[in-house]
Structure formats: C-alpha cells, structure tokens
Design a protein around this motif. Sequence first.
Motif, short mmCIF file in Angstrom:
data_model
loop_
_atom_site.label_atom_id
_atom_site.label_comp_id
_atom_site.label_asym_id
_atom_site.label_seq_id
_atom_site.Cartn_x
_atom_site.Cartn_y
_atom_site.Cartn_z
N PHE A 5 51.97 43.07 48.46
CA PHE A 5 53.17 43.61 49.09
C PHE A 5 54.02 44.26 48.00
N VAL A 6 54.61 45.42 48.32
CA VAL A 6 55.48 46.13 47.38
C VAL A 6 56.66 46.72 48.14
N THR A 7 57.73 47.01 47.41
CA THR A 7 58.84 47.76 47.98
C THR A 7 58.98 49.06 47.21
N SER A 8 59.50 50.04 47.88
CA SER A 8 59.70 51.34 47.26
C SER A 8 61.01 51.33 46.48
N LYS A 9 60.98 51.82 45.24
CA LYS A 9 62.19 51.88 44.40
C LYS A 9 62.83 53.25 44.40
N ALA A 10 62.10 54.28 44.85
CA ALA A 10 62.63 55.64 44.78
C ALA A 10 62.13 56.45 45.96
N ASP A 13 62.27 56.71 51.19
CA ASP A 13 61.86 55.43 51.76
C ASP A 13 62.28 54.24 50.89
N LYS A 14 63.27 54.43 50.03
CA LYS A 14 63.72 53.39 49.11
C LYS A 14 64.03 52.10 49.87
N GLY A 15 63.46 50.99 49.36
CA GLY A 15 63.70 49.69 49.98
C GLY A 15 62.71 49.30 51.06
N CYS A 16 61.81 50.20 51.44
CA CYS A 16 60.82 49.90 52.48
C CYS A 16 59.71 49.01 51.93
N LEU A 17 59.20 48.17 52.81
CA LEU A 17 58.14 47.23 52.45
C LEU A 17 56.79 47.82 52.86
N TYR A 18 55.82 47.75 51.95
CA TYR A 18 54.48 48.30 52.18
C TYR A 18 53.42 47.32 51.69
N VAL A 19 52.17 47.63 52.07
CA VAL A 19 50.99 46.95 51.53
C VAL A 19 50.19 47.99 50.76
N LYS A 43 51.01 58.23 49.28
CA LYS A 43 50.65 58.25 47.86
C LYS A 43 51.94 58.19 47.05
N LYS A 44 52.02 57.22 46.15
CA LYS A 44 53.23 57.03 45.37
C LYS A 44 52.87 56.60 43.96
N ARG A 45 53.66 57.05 42.99
CA ARG A 45 53.45 56.65 41.59
C ARG A 45 53.80 55.18 41.42
N ARG A 46 53.06 54.53 40.52
CA ARG A 46 53.28 53.10 40.27
C ARG A 46 54.71 52.81 39.81
N LYS A 47 55.30 53.72 39.05
CA LYS A 47 56.65 53.47 38.53
C LYS A 47 57.71 53.51 39.63
N HIS A 48 57.36 54.00 40.81
CA HIS A 48 58.30 54.09 41.92
C HIS A 48 58.17 52.96 42.93
N ILE A 49 57.40 51.92 42.57
CA ILE A 49 57.28 50.77 43.45
C ILE A 49 57.62 49.50 42.70
N GLN A 50 58.04 48.47 43.43
CA GLN A 50 58.33 47.16 42.87
C GLN A 50 57.36 46.16 43.49
N PRO A 51 56.38 45.67 42.72
CA PRO A 51 55.44 44.68 43.27
C PRO A 51 56.15 43.37 43.60
#
Length: 91
Positions: A5-10, A13-19, A43-51
């Motif tokens: 599970f991750v959240t978007s940091k940028a 969709d900032k703050g959205c929860l994804y798998v 498709k999102k860069r790793r630096k833009h997500i929070q695991p």
Amino acid sequence: MIGQFVTSKAGHDKGCLYVVVAQEADFVYLCDGKQKKPEAPKKKRRKHIQPINAWVEKALLDRLHSGEKIYAEEIKYALKTYCQTCMSNQE
C-alpha cells in the motif's frame, strides 16, 4: 514493493491510497480499483509516493507476483479492508 500500500505525495491525486501492481526502474504502477484499474494502472515515479508498511493479503500478493489477472474488485476490497483496520486501530 509489488502488493504494498502507498499514498501519493505529489500531483493532483496527492494523499490518495493505492496498491502497487507493477514496478520498473524508477517507476511504479498504481491501482485503486475505481479510477485506476489493473488493466490501466497509474504510472508514477517512486519519489512521488510514500510506502506504507502494509501489504495486500497473501493470495492476492502471490497472484500479483505471478502475473495472473487481477480484478478491480479485489483491489477495492484490499484497500477497504486496510482502511477498516486503520480505523479500528485508532479507536
């Protein structure tokens, strides 16, 4: 990282929860089962997500790793279960 599970940091969709359903070099492919389905993940860069230190259930995780077909309902159920767990832990 697949199945985590991750959240978007940028982004919009900032703050959205994804798998995370797939990964390559500097990118991950995210799915929420509603807007972004497994057939067309975001498709999102790793630096833009929070695991988050949580993963989908073992059966779904094995299917993600093996490349079997995953349905949007399974992703939605996993996210819903995770959110309910978080809410019950806060009480």
